[in-house]
Scaffold this motif. Structure first.
Motif, PDB file in Angstrom:
ATOM      1  N   TRP A 237     -31.849 -32.529  30.144  1.00 50.82           N
ATOM      2  CA  TRP A 237     -32.135 -33.143  28.864  1.00 50.82           C
ATOM      3  C   TRP A 237     -32.956 -34.435  29.113  1.00 50.82           C
ATOM      4  O   TRP A 237     -34.383 -34.516  28.605  1.00 50.82           O
ATOM      5  CB  TRP A 237     -30.821 -33.441  28.208  1.00 50.82           C
ATOM      6  CG  TRP A 237     -31.240 -34.147  26.746  1.00 50.82           C
ATOM      7  CD1 TRP A 237     -31.834 -33.610  25.757  1.00 50.82           C
ATOM      8  CD2 TRP A 237     -31.086 -35.179  26.579  1.00 50.82           C
ATOM      9  NE1 TRP A 237     -31.900 -34.571  24.640  1.00 50.82           N
ATOM     10  CE2 TRP A 237     -31.457 -35.776  25.297  1.00 50.82           C
ATOM     11  CE3 TRP A 237     -30.589 -36.398  27.233  1.00 50.82           C
ATOM     12  CZ2 TRP A 237     -31.351 -37.144  24.610  1.00 50.82           C
ATOM     13  CZ3 TRP A 237     -30.753 -37.897  26.852  1.00 50.82           C
ATOM     14  CH2 TRP A 237     -31.055 -38.016  25.288  1.00 50.82           C
ATOM     15  N   HIS A 238     -32.497 -35.031  30.276  1.00 55.18           N
ATOM     16  CA  HIS A 238     -33.408 -36.211  30.397  1.00 55.18           C
ATOM     17  C   HIS A 238     -34.604 -35.933  31.212  1.00 55.18           C
ATOM     18  O   HIS A 238     -35.601 -36.523  30.661  1.00 55.18           O
ATOM     19  CB  HIS A 238     -32.391 -37.164  31.419  1.00 55.18           C
ATOM     20  CG  HIS A 238     -31.771 -38.160  30.840  1.00 55.18           C
ATOM     21  ND1 HIS A 238     -31.910 -39.507  30.434  1.00 55.18           N
ATOM     22  CD2 HIS A 238     -30.465 -38.192  30.945  1.00 55.18           C
ATOM     23  CE1 HIS A 238     -31.105 -39.987  30.016  1.00 55.18           C
ATOM     24  NE2 HIS A 238     -29.931 -39.376  30.134  1.00 55.18           N
ATOM     25  N   LEU A 239     -34.809 -35.038  32.145  1.00 56.66           N
ATOM     26  CA  LEU A 239     -36.252 -34.521  32.533  1.00 56.66           C
ATOM     27  C   LEU A 239     -36.997 -34.090  31.152  1.00 56.66           C
ATOM     28  O   LEU A 239     -38.297 -34.376  31.233  1.00 56.66           O
ATOM     29  CB  LEU A 239     -35.927 -33.622  33.423  1.00 56.66           C
ATOM     30  CG  LEU A 239     -37.257 -33.011  33.970  1.00 56.66           C
ATOM     31  CD1 LEU A 239     -37.901 -33.964  34.729  1.00 56.66           C
ATOM     32  CD2 LEU A 239     -36.888 -31.750  34.971  1.00 56.66           C
ATOM     33  N   ALA A 276     -28.929 -29.206  21.245  1.00 56.74           N
ATOM     34  CA  ALA A 276     -29.247 -29.447  19.862  1.00 56.74           C
ATOM     35  C   ALA A 276     -30.187 -30.781  19.416  1.00 56.74           C
ATOM     36  O   ALA A 276     -31.034 -30.775  19.035  1.00 56.74           O
ATOM     37  CB  ALA A 276     -27.980 -29.787  19.237  1.00 56.74           C
ATOM     38  N   ALA A 277     -29.883 -31.636  20.598  1.00 56.71           N
ATOM     39  CA  ALA A 277     -30.711 -33.033  20.493  1.00 56.71           C
ATOM     40  C   ALA A 277     -32.324 -32.484  21.080  1.00 56.71           C
ATOM     41  O   ALA A 277     -32.960 -33.331  20.291  1.00 56.71           O
ATOM     42  CB  ALA A 277     -29.988 -34.000  21.431  1.00 56.71           C
ATOM     43  N   LEU A 278     -32.200 -31.925  21.824  1.00 59.56           N
ATOM     44  CA  LEU A 278     -33.697 -31.571  22.001  1.00 59.56           C
ATOM     45  C   LEU A 278     -34.355 -30.609  20.993  1.00 59.56           C
ATOM     46  O   LEU A 278     -35.497 -30.926  20.891  1.00 59.56           O
ATOM     47  CB  LEU A 278     -33.692 -31.040  23.535  1.00 59.56           C
ATOM     48  CG  LEU A 278     -35.015 -30.496  24.362  1.00 59.56           C
ATOM     49  CD1 LEU A 278     -35.522 -31.948  24.753  1.00 59.56           C
ATOM     50  CD2 LEU A 278     -34.724 -29.794  25.679  1.00 59.56           C
ATOM     51  N   ASN A 283     -38.320 -30.224  16.581  1.00 58.70           N
ATOM     52  CA  ASN A 283     -38.390 -29.990  15.223  1.00 58.70           C
ATOM     53  C   ASN A 283     -39.025 -31.042  14.444  1.00 58.70           C
ATOM     54  O   ASN A 283     -39.899 -30.922  13.418  1.00 58.70           O
ATOM     55  CB  ASN A 283     -37.017 -29.805  14.707  1.00 58.70           C
ATOM     56  CG  ASN A 283     -36.901 -29.341  13.194  1.00 58.70           C
ATOM     57  OD1 ASN A 283     -37.651 -28.355  12.778  1.00 58.70           O
ATOM     58  ND2 ASN A 283     -36.418 -30.068  12.470  1.00 58.70           N
ATOM     59  N   LEU A 284     -38.820 -32.200  14.925  1.00 58.21           N
ATOM     60  CA  LEU A 284     -39.256 -33.323  14.091  1.00 58.21           C
ATOM     61  C   LEU A 284     -40.787 -33.503  14.256  1.00 58.21           C
ATOM     62  O   LEU A 284     -41.764 -33.919  13.479  1.00 58.21           O
ATOM     63  CB  LEU A 284     -38.806 -34.609  14.565  1.00 58.21           C
ATOM     64  CG  LEU A 284     -37.206 -35.142  14.352  1.00 58.21           C
ATOM     65  CD1 LEU A 284     -36.787 -36.402  14.904  1.00 58.21           C
ATOM     66  CD2 LEU A 284     -37.126 -35.436  12.657  1.00 58.21           C
ATOM     67  N   LEU A 285     -41.297 -33.159  15.594  1.00 56.19           N
ATOM     68  CA  LEU A 285     -42.613 -33.087  16.195  1.00 56.19           C
ATOM     69  C   LEU A 285     -43.223 -31.738  15.423  1.00 56.19           C
ATOM     70  O   LEU A 285     -44.659 -31.670  15.957  1.00 56.19           O
ATOM     71  CB  LEU A 285     -42.789 -33.135  17.671  1.00 56.19           C
ATOM     72  CG  LEU A 285     -42.096 -34.501  17.937  1.00 56.19           C
ATOM     73  CD1 LEU A 285     -41.942 -34.569  19.657  1.00 56.19           C
ATOM     74  CD2 LEU A 285     -43.087 -35.616  17.602  1.00 56.19           C
ATOM     75  N   GLY A 286     -42.762 -31.166  15.011  1.00 59.10           N
ATOM     76  CA  GLY A 286     -43.554 -29.746  14.215  1.00 59.10           C
ATOM     77  C   GLY A 286     -43.623 -28.557  15.071  1.00 59.10           C
ATOM     78  O   GLY A 286     -44.492 -27.586  14.794  1.00 59.10           O
TER      79      GLY A 286
END
Length: 460
Positions: A237-239, A276-278, A283-286
């Motif tokens: 996730w960090h990567l 989910a966080a990723l 999703n926020l970026l479309g």
């Protein structure tokens, strides 16, 4: 009879092999590798009266934060309590701390582990548990200072010193002391390349500073040390965050599909919340993520109304609203209402303060009620640490607020929020793209073009 362990702490047993087995299990816990639970269970199979073995098992399970694990934790705790008369004072303090945790009084548990550390500053288990609990509770100051308070008792001659440095590195980073954090983290990794938590601390430094290329190089150069352990999902996730900031969405999805996505239907909640966080950030970026939401929501739905840990709940909610499971989303909100009305434990406060409002905002956002999302998130934006996790993890709240403001046409607010982000991390292309959209919404096309040019230049 007692035997002293490698850090000269008394352990209530006359069998040196039991202490060796305990230390082996703890090493696996520290490195996020192997099966520390299986290791200690094997020890206990041959020595069911080994009190510190039961303490370690219960302590390990406190960190799962899952309803399906809770009964196992309590069983181990009860076995330790039944043996408490054989335990020494340090061990009894551990038992009391875990009992407080099991009763939902997380803050009291941490206070008791801190009491252990005052008297036994080389108790690495107490330090690890208190530190991880500080992260769960969002106690940023103590993520740094709790480790600092025991440094007087440690140096390179004490086994496990590298792990102490790794914990300290993360606490320093969360308090924005990036230079010292990176120094401690790199030193910890030099002492023990298998220290995934220290690798992770340096990754946080680079993410916080907007050093995307350096972060990618750091993670890839250490990949052989962390990619196959129990912390791998979080480090993938960090990567992904570096690639996300650079707008390299194809690489983000490739990491998600090949490395981050769990194939186990029962699921490890800590792994699934990273997924989910990723996806929510995409999703926020479309970015269209296809059927990935459905698969992930299927895994979260069985635990929709657990209300054991607010941090889990908000990530579950992301999957439900993104997949249009409105009935399940409402079940989460109703469970929160019942829980916060009836309960008075640490998690109920976390849920009431941040978890439940964020869940409502997520639902509003997914239903394109962007104004409602903004109005829900604005009052809590400076209280988000009470949700727990790291600055990087909680940033999803700020990102949701900013995107909601942009979509609601509140461009002055969006510009203020974007300016805050560019001042804090001016090397983030994503932050400058937000600023460009806000300027454009206000009709300032010159400044929008300048911000967009900054974003393009930072892609390298």
């Amino acid at each position: 009879m007692t035997i002293h362990d490698s850090r000269d702490l008394a352990v209530s047993t006359a069998d040196a092999d039991l202490v060796a087995g305990l230390e082996k299990a703890h090493e696996l816990f520290l490195t996020y590798s192997g099966d520390p639970l299986g290791e200690i269970e094997e020890v206990l199979d041959g020595a069911p009266d080994f009190v510190m073995g039961h303490i370690f098992k219960a302590a390990l399970l406190t960190q799962a934060m899952e309803t399906r694990i809770y009964r196992d934790m309590v069983d181990a705790l009860e076995k330790a309590e039944a043996l408490a008369m054989r335990a020494n004072e340090r061990e009894r303090l551990h038992i009391r701390a875990i009992r407080a945790w099991a009763d939902g009084d997380f803050h009291r548990a941490v206070d008791l582990w801190d009491e252990v550390l005052v008297h036994y500053p080389r108790d690495l288990l107490a330090l690890q548990l208190a530190h991880l609990s500080d992260v769960l509770l969002g106690d940023t100051t103590n993520q740094r200072d709790r480790v600092a308070r025991i440094l007087h008792a440690w140096d390179e001659s004490v086994p496990g010193y590298g792990y102490v440095l790794g914990l300290y590195a993360f606490g320093l980073e969360e308090n924005r002391d990036f230079a010292m954090a990176e120094e401690c983290g790199r030193r910890a990794v030099a002492l023990n390349p298998a220290d995934a938590y220290a690798v992770h601390a340096v990754a946080h430094v680079m993410e916080s500073q907007g050093r995307q290329s350096g972060g990618i190089n750091w993670m890839r150069s250490r990949e052989g040390d962390w990619a196959y352990g129990n912390f791998a999902n979080h480090l993938w996730w960090h990567l992904s965050l570096y690639h996300l900031d650079l707008g390299q969405y194809d690489r983000v999805l490739d990491v998600y599909d090949t490395c981050l996505r769990s194939t186990d239907q029962s699921g490890d909640r800590y792994e699934e919340l990273d997924a989910a966080a990723l996806l929510w950030r995409l999703n926020l970026l479309g970015v269209d993520v296809g059927e990935r939401w459905k698969t992930l929501a299927d895994k979260w739905e069985p635990s929709a109304t657990d209300t054991l840990y607010a941090f889990n709940d908000v990530h579950a909610m992301m999957t439900f609203v993104a997949d249009g499971r409105w009935e399940v989303a409402d079940r989460v909100l109703h469970a929160h209402e019942r829980y916060t009305t009836a309960a008075n434990d640490a998690n109920s406060a976390m849920t009431r303060t941040v978890g439940e409002p964020f869940c409502r905002a997520l639902k509003a956002f997914a239903q394109e009620e962007y104004g409602a999302a903004v109005e829900t998130l604005l009052p809590i934006r400076y209280r988000t640490r009470y949700l727990g996790g790291s600055h990087a993890q909680r940033d999803v709240i700020g990102l949701t607020l900013l995107e909601a403001a942009l979509r609601d046409g509140r461009h002055e607010l969006a510009l203020a929020l974007a300016s805050e982000r560019t001042a804090l991390k001016p090397t983030s292309p994503q932050n400058w793209r937000f600023a460009a959209r806000a300027h454009r919404g206000l009709g300032d096309h010159r400044r929008a073009a300048e911000a967009e040019a900054r974003a393009v230049a930072l892609h390298g």
